[in-house]
Enzyme design. Structure first.
Site, PDB file in Angstrom:
ATOM      1  N   HIS A 174       0.829  -1.193   0.000  1.00 41.83           N
ATOM      2  CA  HIS A 174       0.000   0.000   0.000  1.00 41.83           C
ATOM      3  C   HIS A 174       0.874   1.257   0.000  1.00 41.83           C
ATOM      4  O   HIS A 174       2.064   1.204   0.340  1.00 41.83           O
ATOM      5  CB  HIS A 174      -0.943  -0.015   1.200  1.00 41.83           C
ATOM      6  CG  HIS A 174      -2.056  -1.026   1.038  1.00 41.83           C
ATOM      7  ND1 HIS A 174      -3.051  -1.201   1.967  1.00 41.83           N
ATOM      8  CD2 HIS A 174      -2.322  -1.902   0.027  1.00 41.83           C
ATOM      9  CE1 HIS A 174      -3.891  -2.141   1.533  1.00 41.83           C
ATOM     10  NE2 HIS A 174      -3.466  -2.595   0.374  1.00 41.83           N
ATOM     11  N   GLU A 229       1.097   3.903   1.826  1.00 40.28           N
ATOM     12  CA  GLU A 229       1.708   4.352   3.079  1.00 40.28           C
ATOM     13  C   GLU A 229       3.023   3.615   3.337  1.00 40.28           C
ATOM     14  O   GLU A 229       4.027   4.210   3.718  1.00 40.28           O
ATOM     15  CB  GLU A 229       0.775   4.086   4.263  1.00 40.28           C
ATOM     16  CG  GLU A 229      -0.595   4.732   4.163  1.00 40.28           C
ATOM     17  CD  GLU A 229      -1.629   3.870   3.446  1.00 40.28           C
ATOM     18  OE1 GLU A 229      -1.271   3.223   2.435  1.00 40.28           O
ATOM     19  OE2 GLU A 229      -2.780   3.858   3.877  1.00 40.28           O
ATOM     20  N   ALA A 277     -17.840   7.203 -31.239  1.00 41.61           N
ATOM     21  CA  ALA A 277     -17.359   8.177 -32.220  1.00 41.61           C
ATOM     22  C   ALA A 277     -18.525   8.497 -33.140  1.00 41.61           C
ATOM     23  O   ALA A 277     -19.089   7.603 -33.770  1.00 41.61           O
ATOM     24  CB  ALA A 277     -16.192   7.596 -33.009  1.00 41.61           C
ATOM     25  N   ASP A 285     -14.765  -4.865 -37.919  1.00 41.56           N
ATOM     26  CA  ASP A 285     -13.484  -4.164 -37.727  1.00 41.56           C
ATOM     27  C   ASP A 285     -12.346  -5.076 -37.289  1.00 41.56           C
ATOM     28  O   ASP A 285     -11.187  -4.669 -37.324  1.00 41.56           O
ATOM     29  CB  ASP A 285     -13.635  -3.050 -36.673  1.00 41.56           C
ATOM     30  CG  ASP A 285     -14.611  -1.966 -37.117  1.00 41.56           C
ATOM     31  OD1 ASP A 285     -14.920  -1.936 -38.315  1.00 41.56           O
ATOM     32  OD2 ASP A 285     -15.038  -1.177 -36.263  1.00 41.56           O
ATOM     33  N   ARG A 315      -9.207   3.259 -22.156  1.00 41.40           N
ATOM     34  CA  ARG A 315      -9.023   1.821 -21.929  1.00 41.40           C
ATOM     35  C   ARG A 315      -8.172   1.581 -20.696  1.00 41.40           C
ATOM     36  O   ARG A 315      -8.424   0.666 -19.923  1.00 41.40           O
ATOM     37  CB  ARG A 315      -8.371   1.159 -23.148  1.00 41.40           C
ATOM     38  CG  ARG A 315      -9.348   0.945 -24.277  1.00 41.40           C
ATOM     39  CD  ARG A 315      -8.729   0.154 -25.404  1.00 41.40           C
ATOM     40  NE  ARG A 315      -9.647   0.086 -26.538  1.00 41.40           N
ATOM     41  CZ  ARG A 315      -9.299  -0.265 -27.752  1.00 41.40           C
ATOM     42  NH1 ARG A 315      -8.041  -0.607 -28.028  1.00 41.40           N
ATOM     43  NH2 ARG A 315     -10.180  -0.309 -28.730  1.00 41.40           N
ATOM     44  N   CYS A 339      -5.895   1.599   5.717  1.00 36.24           N
ATOM     45  CA  CYS A 339      -6.733   0.421   5.960  1.00 36.24           C
ATOM     46  C   CYS A 339      -6.487  -0.150   7.356  1.00 36.24           C
ATOM     47  O   CYS A 339      -5.417  -0.007   7.945  1.00 36.24           O
ATOM     48  CB  CYS A 339      -6.506  -0.632   4.885  1.00 36.24           C
ATOM     49  SG  CYS A 339      -4.860  -1.336   4.876  1.00 36.24           S
ATOM     50  N   TRP A 376     -12.969   6.727 -41.030  1.00 33.79           N
ATOM     51  CA  TRP A 376     -12.811   7.144 -39.653  1.00 33.79           C
ATOM     52  C   TRP A 376     -13.619   8.383 -39.412  1.00 33.79           C
ATOM     53  O   TRP A 376     -13.476   9.340 -40.147  1.00 33.79           O
ATOM     54  CB  TRP A 376     -11.323   7.465 -39.369  1.00 33.79           C
ATOM     55  CG  TRP A 376     -10.417   6.287 -39.481  1.00 33.79           C
ATOM     56  CD1 TRP A 376      -9.671   5.913 -40.552  1.00 33.79           C
ATOM     57  CD2 TRP A 376     -10.147   5.336 -38.449  1.00 33.79           C
ATOM     58  NE1 TRP A 376      -8.950   4.782 -40.255  1.00 33.79           N
ATOM     59  CE2 TRP A 376      -9.222   4.411 -38.967  1.00 33.79           C
ATOM     60  CE3 TRP A 376     -10.616   5.194 -37.137  1.00 33.79           C
ATOM     61  CZ2 TRP A 376      -8.750   3.344 -38.215  1.00 33.79           C
ATOM     62  CZ3 TRP A 376     -10.132   4.135 -36.400  1.00 33.79           C
ATOM     63  CH2 TRP A 376      -9.208   3.221 -36.944  1.00 33.79           C
ATOM     64  N   THR A 381     -19.243  -5.561 -34.409  1.00 30.52           N
ATOM     65  CA  THR A 381     -17.976  -4.813 -34.467  1.00 30.52           C
ATOM     66  C   THR A 381     -16.798  -5.776 -34.672  1.00 30.52           C
ATOM     67  O   THR A 381     -15.847  -5.462 -35.387  1.00 30.52           O
ATOM     68  CB  THR A 381     -17.775  -3.972 -33.181  1.00 30.52           C
ATOM     69  OG1 THR A 381     -18.944  -3.203 -32.958  1.00 30.52           O
ATOM     70  CG2 THR A 381     -16.585  -3.048 -33.288  1.00 30.52           C
TER      71      THR A 381
HETATM   72  C1  AOF Z   1      -4.578   1.806   1.797  1.00 31.33           C
HETATM   73  N1  AOF Z   1      -3.533   2.077   0.985  1.00 31.33           N
HETATM   74  O1  AOF Z   1      -2.485   1.915  -0.943  1.00 31.33           O
HETATM   75  C2  AOF Z   1      -4.550   0.871  -0.692  1.00 31.33           C
HETATM   76  C3  AOF Z   1      -5.639   0.633   0.165  1.00 31.33           C
HETATM   77  O2  AOF Z   1      -6.074  -6.657  -0.415  1.00 31.33           O
HETATM   78  P1  AOF Z   1      -5.348  -5.439   0.085  1.00 31.33           P
HETATM   79  O3  AOF Z   1      -4.628  -5.691   1.368  1.00 31.33           O
HETATM   80  O4  AOF Z   1      -4.473  -4.802  -0.962  1.00 31.33           O
HETATM   81  O5  AOF Z   1      -6.472  -4.375   0.475  1.00 31.33           O
HETATM   82  C4  AOF Z   1      -7.236  -3.727  -0.498  1.00 31.33           C
HETATM   83  C5  AOF Z   1      -8.128  -2.736   0.185  1.00 31.33           C
HETATM   84  O6  AOF Z   1      -7.336  -1.872   0.968  1.00 31.33           O
HETATM   85  C6  AOF Z   1      -8.885  -1.835  -0.796  1.00 31.33           C
HETATM   86  O7  AOF Z   1     -10.159  -2.342  -1.125  1.00 31.33           O
HETATM   87  C7  AOF Z   1      -8.985  -0.545  -0.013  1.00 31.33           C
HETATM   88  O8  AOF Z   1     -10.057  -0.597   0.906  1.00 31.33           O
HETATM   89  C8  AOF Z   1      -7.677  -0.552   0.703  1.00 31.33           C
HETATM   90  N2  AOF Z   1      -6.661  -0.046  -0.226  1.00 31.33           N
HETATM   91  N3  AOF Z   1      -5.615   1.103   1.379  1.00 31.33           N
HETATM   92  O9  AOF Z   1      -4.563   2.216   2.938  1.00 31.33           O
HETATM   93  C9  AOF Z   1      -3.474   1.655  -0.241  1.00 31.33           C
HETATM   94  N4  AOF Z   1      -4.512   0.388  -1.921  1.00 31.33           N
HETATM   95 ZN    ZN Z   2      -3.374  -0.258   3.658  1.00 34.29          ZN
END
Ligand code: AOF
Ligand code: ZN
Length: 346
Positions: free
Chosen positions: A50, A52, A157, A203, A187, A78, A173, A199
């Site tokens: 994550h 942090e 488009a 295409d 995307r 989290c 196009w 499509t």
């Molecule tokens: C954070 N910092 O950079 C992210 C968070 O399966 P995990 O452990 O990667 O958890 C995913 C969940 O954690 C995601 O659904 C969201 O609630 C949180 N994501 N939290 O503090 C992060 N990516």
């Molecule tokens: Zn986290």
């Protein structure tokens, strides 16, 4: 420097994860001590560390002590065990004295518990700095984690008089080079790309994302009558392909699901962990209009007079019955116009 400034740096970092972290959110983090940025990090890929933790490791690798520092993070840290350990425990352990959060994590597993835990540990927490920007950045995540349904975008488009093809189905196009580049960016933002069988037949698109940092898209084909079953089309060449059909035919290189109701199709994609789908062109887009979160409309400076409307299925009688849109942005692109809109009810 104020909280807004450091949070804007964190948001910039978060954006680097676009297309690589789905169905997780994009998250950025900045560590500040004595007015100076000592660590930076972002959530780089799905299942990875994550934001942090990446920022903490960045600060430590440069020899900084974190004791008494402030953490700026674009999403509430989290508090649960997922693929990664709870960030709040790490933040408490490292001795931060203040945490500034842009928005609460709408994930029902977190949803305020991270903030509570930090406060209970005596850390000062401020929530809501640049919250609007953070919500916009993670609109896909917010919808998916709270509803289980993918964020639905429709890209088309069109000629200025609203046709996607002539009556004889000629369409290449309508828009220019910059519009095609923008489609690549769209995307990147979505986990899946969806098109109709016609499509594919006409295409033979690859539906790949050819820009840097873009992961492979899940390709979804709506093929009620099984028209693509034994053709050798490029879309089947690599990656995951899901075909939704009514027919009893078999596909060698796709997962086949016998369902054609648009609402059910979206539920099934959500159950498969797909947080967002970009529906590209064709008349099949119309049936998804009631579910659409966003419309991306590229208008070329051309008129057909008669032709194929992508919205025929609406069949509106009076102005009062119109399907109403709100414009979120209008831009000049090449020699055309690019409109980002959303249905009024959303
Ligand atoms: C954070 N910092 O950079 C992210 C968070 O399966 P995990 O452990 O990667 O958890 C995913 C969940 O954690 C995601 O659904 C969201 O609630 C949180 N994501 N939290 O503090 C992060 N990516
Ligand atoms: Zn986290």
């Amino acid at each position: 420097m104020d909280d807004g400034y450091f949070m804007s740096l964190a948001l910039e970092l978060a954006r680097k994860g676009e297309g690589a972290v789905n169905p997780n959110p994009m998250v950025g983090a900045v560590i500040v001590k004595d007015g100076e940025v000592i660590g930076k990090g972002y959530h780089e890929r799905f299942g990875g560390k994550h934001a942090e933790v990446n920022a903490i490791e960045d600060a430590k690798s440069k020899g900084h002590s974190i004791e008494g520092a402030t953490l700026y993070v674009t999403l509430e840290p989290c508090s649960h065990w997922g693929k990664q350990p709870p960030c709040v425990d790490r933040i408490i352990q490292e001795g931060f004295s203040r945490v500034v959060v842009a928005m609460k994590d709408p994930n029902p597993l977190v949803n305020g518990r991270g903030i509570e835990k930090l406060e209970a540990a005596g850390i000062e927490v401020k929530v809501g700095v640049l919250e609007g920007e953070a919500r916009k950045l993670n609109e896909v995540f917010v919808k998916y984690i709270t509803t289980g349904l993918p964020f639905v975008s429709i890209k088309l488009a069109l000629t200025l008089d609203g046709f996607i093809a002539t009556s004889g189905f000629s369409s290449k196009w309508i828009t220019g080079e910059k519009a095609r580049r923008k489609v690549q960016e769209l995307r990147r933002k979505h986990m899946a790309v969806m098109i109709g069988a016609s499509t594919v037949l006409k295409d033979d698109p690859r539906l790949t994302c050819r820009i840097k940092g873009c992961t492979e898209k899940v390709k979804v084909i709506l093929d009620r009558h099984g028209l693509t079953a034994d053709g050798n089309f490029r879309v089947f060449n690599d990656g995951k392909v899901i075909v939704f059909t009514d027919s009893e035919r078999e596909w060698a290189k796709a997962e086949v699901i016998r369902e054609t109701d648009p609402g059910r199709i979206l539920e099934i994609l959500g159950e498969k962990g797909i947080d967002s789908v970009l529906i590209e062109g064709g008349r099949s887009a119309c049936q998804f209009l009631p579910f659409a979160d966003r419309l991306y409309l590229f208008y070329g400076p051309k008129l057909f007079g008669r032709g194929i409307s992508p919205f025929e299925c609406l069949d509106v009688e009076t102005v009062d019955d119109a399907f109403r849109l709100e414009f979120l942005g209008v831009e000049r692109l090449d020699d055309g116009i690019y409109v980002e809109a959303r249905p009024c009810s959303r």
